[in-house]
Design a protein around this motif. Structure first.
Motif, PDB file in Angstrom:
ATOM      1  N   LEU A  40       0.847  -1.199   0.000  1.00 40.88           N
ATOM      2  CA  LEU A  40       0.000   0.000   0.000  1.00 40.88           C
ATOM      3  C   LEU A  40       0.884   1.251   0.000  1.00 40.88           C
ATOM      4  O   LEU A  40       0.648   2.216  -0.735  1.00 40.88           O
ATOM      5  CB  LEU A  40      -0.929   0.021   1.219  1.00 40.88           C
ATOM      6  CG  LEU A  40      -1.778  -1.218   1.483  1.00 40.88           C
ATOM      7  CD1 LEU A  40      -2.795  -0.922   2.576  1.00 40.88           C
ATOM      8  CD2 LEU A  40      -2.475  -1.690   0.219  1.00 40.88           C
ATOM      9  N   ARG A  41       1.918   1.196   0.839  1.00 37.58           N
ATOM     10  CA  ARG A  41       2.836   2.347   0.935  1.00 37.58           C
ATOM     11  C   ARG A  41       3.488   2.600  -0.419  1.00 37.58           C
ATOM     12  O   ARG A  41       3.599   3.745  -0.857  1.00 37.58           O
ATOM     13  CB  ARG A  41       3.869   2.029   2.027  1.00 37.58           C
ATOM     14  CG  ARG A  41       4.738   3.141   2.572  1.00 37.58           C
ATOM     15  CD  ARG A  41       3.976   4.306   3.163  1.00 37.58           C
ATOM     16  NE  ARG A  41       3.855   5.383   2.176  1.00 37.58           N
ATOM     17  CZ  ARG A  41       3.176   6.502   2.345  1.00 37.58           C
ATOM     18  NH1 ARG A  41       2.516   6.723   3.468  1.00 37.58           N
ATOM     19  NH2 ARG A  41       3.120   7.408   1.403  1.00 37.58           N
ATOM     20  N   GLU A  42       3.904   1.519  -1.078  1.00 39.72           N
ATOM     21  CA  GLU A  42       4.525   1.663  -2.411  1.00 39.72           C
ATOM     22  C   GLU A  42       3.566   2.315  -3.395  1.00 39.72           C
ATOM     23  O   GLU A  42       3.930   3.243  -4.119  1.00 39.72           O
ATOM     24  CB  GLU A  42       4.915   0.280  -2.973  1.00 39.72           C
ATOM     25  CG  GLU A  42       6.240  -0.236  -2.427  1.00 39.72           C
ATOM     26  CD  GLU A  42       6.455  -1.717  -2.792  1.00 39.72           C
ATOM     27  OE1 GLU A  42       7.355  -2.314  -2.182  1.00 39.72           O
ATOM     28  OE2 GLU A  42       5.703  -2.263  -3.652  1.00 39.72           O
ATOM     29  N   ALA A  43       2.338   1.817  -3.400  1.00 39.66           N
ATOM     30  CA  ALA A  43       1.342   2.360  -4.330  1.00 39.66           C
ATOM     31  C   ALA A  43       1.084   3.839  -4.032  1.00 39.66           C
ATOM     32  O   ALA A  43       0.960   4.661  -4.951  1.00 39.66           O
ATOM     33  CB  ALA A  43       0.045   1.559  -4.240  1.00 39.66           C
ATOM     34  N   LEU A  44       1.020   4.185  -2.752  1.00 38.30           N
ATOM     35  CA  LEU A  44       0.810   5.592  -2.380  1.00 38.30           C
ATOM     36  C   LEU A  44       1.987   6.442  -2.862  1.00 38.30           C
ATOM     37  O   LEU A  44       1.797   7.538  -3.402  1.00 38.30           O
ATOM     38  CB  LEU A  44       0.664   5.728  -0.866  1.00 38.30           C
ATOM     39  CG  LEU A  44      -0.628   5.210  -0.233  1.00 38.30           C
ATOM     40  CD1 LEU A  44      -0.506   5.189   1.286  1.00 38.30           C
ATOM     41  CD2 LEU A  44      -1.830   6.046  -0.665  1.00 38.30           C
ATOM     42  N   ASP A  45       3.204   5.924  -2.665  1.00 38.29           N
ATOM     43  CA  ASP A  45       4.390   6.670  -3.082  1.00 38.29           C
ATOM     44  C   ASP A  45       4.393   6.907  -4.595  1.00 38.29           C
ATOM     45  O   ASP A  45       4.945   7.884  -5.081  1.00 38.29           O
ATOM     46  CB  ASP A  45       5.668   5.926  -2.663  1.00 38.29           C
ATOM     47  CG  ASP A  45       5.846   5.957  -1.145  1.00 38.29           C
ATOM     48  OD1 ASP A  45       5.187   6.795  -0.488  1.00 38.29           O
ATOM     49  OD2 ASP A  45       6.620   5.133  -0.619  1.00 38.29           O
ATOM     50  N   GLU A  46       3.768   5.988  -5.317  1.00 44.29           N
ATOM     51  CA  GLU A  46       3.681   6.173  -6.769  1.00 44.29           C
ATOM     52  C   GLU A  46       2.490   7.052  -7.145  1.00 44.29           C
ATOM     53  O   GLU A  46       2.158   7.201  -8.321  1.00 44.29           O
ATOM     54  CB  GLU A  46       3.568   4.805  -7.451  1.00 44.29           C
ATOM     55  CG  GLU A  46       4.899   4.050  -7.425  1.00 44.29           C
ATOM     56  CD  GLU A  46       4.726   2.551  -7.718  1.00 44.29           C
ATOM     57  OE1 GLU A  46       3.691   2.173  -8.321  1.00 44.29           O
ATOM     58  OE2 GLU A  46       5.622   1.781  -7.329  1.00 44.29           O
ATOM     59  N   GLY A  47       1.792   7.581  -6.155  1.00 48.33           N
ATOM     60  CA  GLY A  47       0.717   8.531  -6.416  1.00 48.33           C
ATOM     61  C   GLY A  47      -0.649   7.909  -6.597  1.00 48.33           C
ATOM     62  O   GLY A  47      -1.613   8.591  -6.944  1.00 48.33           O
ATOM     63  N   ALA A  48      -0.753   6.606  -6.381  1.00 46.53           N
ATOM     64  CA  ALA A  48      -2.040   5.939  -6.612  1.00 46.53           C
ATOM     65  C   ALA A  48      -2.981   6.092  -5.413  1.00 46.53           C
ATOM     66  O   ALA A  48      -2.546   6.276  -4.278  1.00 46.53           O
ATOM     67  CB  ALA A  48      -1.815   4.462  -6.895  1.00 46.53           C
ATOM     68  N   ILE A  49      -4.270   6.006  -5.712  1.00 47.17           N
ATOM     69  CA  ILE A  49      -5.285   5.870  -4.664  1.00 47.17           C
ATOM     70  C   ILE A  49      -5.377   4.375  -4.373  1.00 47.17           C
ATOM     71  O   ILE A  49      -5.429   3.551  -5.291  1.00 47.17           O
ATOM     72  CB  ILE A  49      -6.646   6.406  -5.154  1.00 47.17           C
ATOM     73  CG1 ILE A  49      -6.561   7.916  -5.377  1.00 47.17           C
ATOM     74  CG2 ILE A  49      -7.752   6.049  -4.166  1.00 47.17           C
ATOM     75  CD1 ILE A  49      -7.760   8.507  -6.094  1.00 47.17           C
ATOM     76  N   VAL A  50      -5.368   4.028  -3.099  1.00 46.08           N
ATOM     77  CA  VAL A  50      -5.338   2.620  -2.719  1.00 46.08           C
ATOM     78  C   VAL A  50      -6.713   2.168  -2.245  1.00 46.08           C
ATOM     79  O   VAL A  50      -7.337   2.826  -1.407  1.00 46.08           O
ATOM     80  CB  VAL A  50      -4.291   2.421  -1.594  1.00 46.08           C
ATOM     81  CG1 VAL A  50      -4.462   1.065  -0.935  1.00 46.08           C
ATOM     82  CG2 VAL A  50      -2.884   2.574  -2.162  1.00 46.08           C
ATOM     83  N   ILE A  51      -7.193   1.061  -2.800  1.00 47.77           N
ATOM     84  CA  ILE A  51      -8.484   0.509  -2.379  1.00 47.77           C
ATOM     85  C   ILE A  51      -8.233  -0.868  -1.767  1.00 47.77           C
ATOM     86  O   ILE A  51      -7.612  -1.721  -2.407  1.00 47.77           O
ATOM     87  CB  ILE A  51      -9.447   0.323  -3.582  1.00 47.77           C
ATOM     88  CG1 ILE A  51      -9.443   1.529  -4.512  1.00 47.77           C
ATOM     89  CG2 ILE A  51     -10.850  -0.011  -3.090  1.00 47.77           C
ATOM     90  CD1 ILE A  51     -10.070   2.757  -3.949  1.00 47.77           C
ATOM     91  N   VAL A  52      -8.717  -1.069  -0.552  1.00 50.40           N
ATOM     92  CA  VAL A  52      -8.482  -2.344   0.127  1.00 50.40           C
ATOM     93  C   VAL A  52      -9.820  -3.030   0.408  1.00 50.40           C
ATOM     94  O   VAL A  52     -10.771  -2.388   0.857  1.00 50.40           O
ATOM     95  CB  VAL A  52      -7.725  -2.120   1.459  1.00 50.40           C
ATOM     96  CG1 VAL A  52      -7.505  -3.443   2.193  1.00 50.40           C
ATOM     97  CG2 VAL A  52      -6.398  -1.422   1.210  1.00 50.40           C
ATOM     98  N   ALA A  53      -9.865  -4.330   0.156  1.00 50.32           N
ATOM     99  CA  ALA A  53     -11.058  -5.107   0.484  1.00 50.32           C
ATOM    100  C   ALA A  53     -11.197  -5.166   1.999  1.00 50.32           C
ATOM    101  O   ALA A  53     -10.285  -5.621   2.689  1.00 50.32           O
ATOM    102  CB  ALA A  53     -10.930  -6.523  -0.080  1.00 50.32           C
ATOM    103  N   GLY A  54     -12.330  -4.712   2.505  1.00 51.30           N
ATOM    104  CA  GLY A  54     -12.536  -4.719   3.950  1.00 51.30           C
ATOM    105  C   GLY A  54     -12.808  -6.118   4.470  1.00 51.30           C
ATOM    106  O   GLY A  54     -12.964  -7.075   3.697  1.00 51.30           O
ATOM    107  N   PHE A  55     -12.826  -6.256   5.821  1.00 52.12           N
ATOM    108  CA  PHE A  55     -13.438  -7.433   6.459  1.00 52.12           C
ATOM    109  C   PHE A  55     -12.636  -8.720   6.315  1.00 52.12           C
ATOM    110  O   PHE A  55     -13.076  -9.765   6.741  1.00 52.12           O
ATOM    111  CB  PHE A  55     -14.857  -7.541   5.870  1.00 52.12           C
ATOM    112  CG  PHE A  55     -15.679  -8.760   6.077  1.00 52.12           C
ATOM    113  CD1 PHE A  55     -16.111  -9.130   7.348  1.00 52.12           C
ATOM    114  CD2 PHE A  55     -16.075  -9.534   4.990  1.00 52.12           C
ATOM    115  CE1 PHE A  55     -16.927 -10.244   7.508  1.00 52.12           C
ATOM    116  CE2 PHE A  55     -16.884 -10.645   5.147  1.00 52.12           C
ATOM    117  CZ  PHE A  55     -17.318 -11.002   6.411  1.00 52.12           C
ATOM    118  N   GLN A  56     -11.421  -8.655   5.749  1.00 52.00           N
ATOM    119  CA  GLN A  56     -10.707  -9.909   5.506  1.00 52.00           C
ATOM    120  C   GLN A  56      -9.235  -9.792   5.810  1.00 52.00           C
ATOM    121  O   GLN A  56      -8.651  -8.710   5.803  1.00 52.00           O
ATOM    122  CB  GLN A  56     -10.868 -10.324   4.049  1.00 52.00           C
ATOM    123  CG  GLN A  56     -10.422  -9.255   3.066  1.00 52.00           C
ATOM    124  CD  GLN A  56     -10.739  -9.672   1.640  1.00 52.00           C
ATOM    125  OE1 GLN A  56      -9.940 -10.294   0.977  1.00 52.00           O
ATOM    126  NE2 GLN A  56     -11.934  -9.318   1.188  1.00 52.00           N
ATOM    127  N   GLY A  57      -8.636 -10.935   6.090  1.00 49.52           N
ATOM    128  CA  GLY A  57      -7.205 -10.987   6.345  1.00 49.52           C
ATOM    129  C   GLY A  57      -6.644 -12.323   5.946  1.00 49.52           C
ATOM    130  O   GLY A  57      -7.244 -13.067   5.152  1.00 49.52           O
TER     131      GLY A  57
END
Ligand code: ASP
Ligand code: MG
Length: 440
Positions: free
Chosen positions: A121-138
């Motif tokens: 996620l950090r990498e994607a943010l550093d590349e300027g992307a908006i990050v979408i994560v599937a909730g409720f799971q691990g």
């Protein structure tokens, strides 16, 4: 640059139209110069539909496969949301719970988060992307299997991401304008709260308030995450849930995306005495009648109860009648666990020597919550008087430092709620707006 985590629940992404609306909202936050991470729930009633489907093919679905199935719901909405954002000309990337580094224990269906390693996620943010994560799971490292966090678990996903990424705020988007002094579906004149402590919110959530999932509030409290609960249907200011600290006793002065500032800047200000009132109809009461009043009996009874894994709420023991040396012990627990516990207790009856068991599933619980109770006398008297004047009988009472709970007949609980709300001056001048859904 601020980092904002946003969570959108099922009713906010129920169909293509809503997904596009949410996508616009996310893009606005990005355009305002923030880094944005989004946790998203399954569309509308997807989780319930998948649950029904599972029970149609198997009477007792295997827990591992159930988690595989249910986690698919959030994967659908995360991918659709990322696509919708891309089509607005912004870089977006979706990640499953395991890709996001959401590490849990191995308990299928109600896994607990044990670690969050959001490297990708950090990498994607550093590349300027908006990050979408599937909730409720691990994901569990030992079993290498997908887990889910329990119903409503996307709130917890969002809070855990906010903690791990050191976000400035975690915004929980829902179908009401924030946290109210009571459920606006039951009390039309419930008032929106501007700021509430996580401690008060925890009590409200634990006592039936459905707007936030209790595990999420616990997590936010433990990790010092500030929440902003607000509507996904408008741009109104929502409710800030904060953790008072020594330097910020009234919460953070500035919350990105919010204009509500703490009232008064010099030290502690007088907070409203009562934060809110919650009710709960999901509990039942078990009374163990005629328990020998000697040391060790409560221990014995509650050891049996504990072995069932049931979640006990209130416990009340009467003074023993001197003549008989016997006492009654009553406790409340979720109705869903009632039969299990009764069976376990029956098996223990001879050994522990109690006379009988009573089961009552027609009870309602009302909880009045406010940090101001610590320093204000007379709250109980006012509560009991309001109930008396409405002709409502109190069957059990329990208190904590910042809460008073009473049990009444189930069919009087909504009346009780309204009279107590009024008695404590919580009624607003206008009726609250409920946009959709069930309060989740
Ligand atoms: N989709 C899951 C549920 O309905 C998780 C969530 O909505 O937070 O319980
Ligand atoms: Mg849901």
């Amino acid at each position: 640059m601020s980092l904002i985590v946003q969570k959108f629940g099922g009713s906010s992404v129920a169909n293509a139209e809503s997904i596009k609306r949410v996508a616009k909202r996310i893009v606005e936050a990005r355009k305002a110069g923030n880094e944005v991470v989004v946790a998203v729930s399954a569309m509308g009633d997807t989780t319930d539909e998948l649950l029904d489907l599972a029970h149609e093919v198997a009477p007792i679905p295997a827990p591992r496969e159930m988690d595989m199935l249910l986690s698919a719901g959030e994967r659908i909405s995360m991918a659709l949301l990322a696509m919708a954002i891309e089509s607005l000309g912004h870089d977006a990337r979706s990640f499953t719970g395991s890709q996001a580094g959401m590490i849990t224990d191995a308990t299928h269906g109600s896994a607990r988060i044990v670690d969050v390693t959001p490297v990708r996620l950090r990498e994607a943010l550093d590349e300027g992307a908006i990050v979408i994560v599937a909730g409720f799971q691990g994901f569990n490292r030992d079993t290498k299997d997908i887990t889910t966090l329990g119903r409503g678990g996307s709130d917890t996903t969002a809070v855990a991401l906010a903690a791990a990424l050191n976000a400035d705020v975690c915004e929980i988007y829902t179908d009401v304008d924030g946290i109210f002094t009571s459920d606006p579906r039951l009390v039309p004149r419930a008032r929106k709260i501007d700021r509430i402590t996580s401690e008060e919110m925890l009590e409200l959530a634990a006592n039936g308030a459905k707007v936030l999932y209790i595990r999420a509030v616990e997590y936010a409290r433990r990790h010092g995450v500030t929440l902003h609960v607000r509507s996904s249907f408008n741009n109104n200011e929502g409710t800030i849930v904060y953790n008072p600290t020594e330097t910020e006793p009234n919460g953070p002065a500035v919350v990105p995306g919010s204009s509500v500032t703490p009232s008064g800047s010099e030290g502690l200000v007088e907070e409203p005495m009562i934060a809110g009132v919650a009710t709960d109809l999901s509990e039942a009461k078990i009374t163990v009648v005629g328990v020998p009043d000697i040391p060790g009996k409560a221990a014995q009874i509650f050891t049996v109860v504990a072995k069932t894994g049931a979640n006990i709420d209130m416990i009340v023991q009467n003074v023993s009648a001197a003549s008989t040396g016997l006492t009654d012990i009553s406790f409340t627990l979720p109705k869903t666990e009632g039969q299990l516990v009764l069976t376990a207790l029956r098996a223990e009856q001879e050994d522990s020597g109690f006379k009988a068991l009573q089961y009552d599933d027609q009870i309602g619980k009302l909880a009045l919550v406010g940090a101001g109770m610590r320093t204000n006398a007379g709250v109980s008297a006012k509560l009991f008087t309001a109930l008396y004047e409405a002709g409502i009988n109190i069957e059990m009472i329990s208190t904590s430092e910042i809460r008073i709970s009473v049990v009444t007949r189930a069919d009087t609980i909504n009346d009780a709620l309204r009279v107590v709300h009024t008695a404590f001056g919580l009624d607003a001048d206008v009726e609250a707006v409920v946009h959709a859904g069930t309060g989740r």
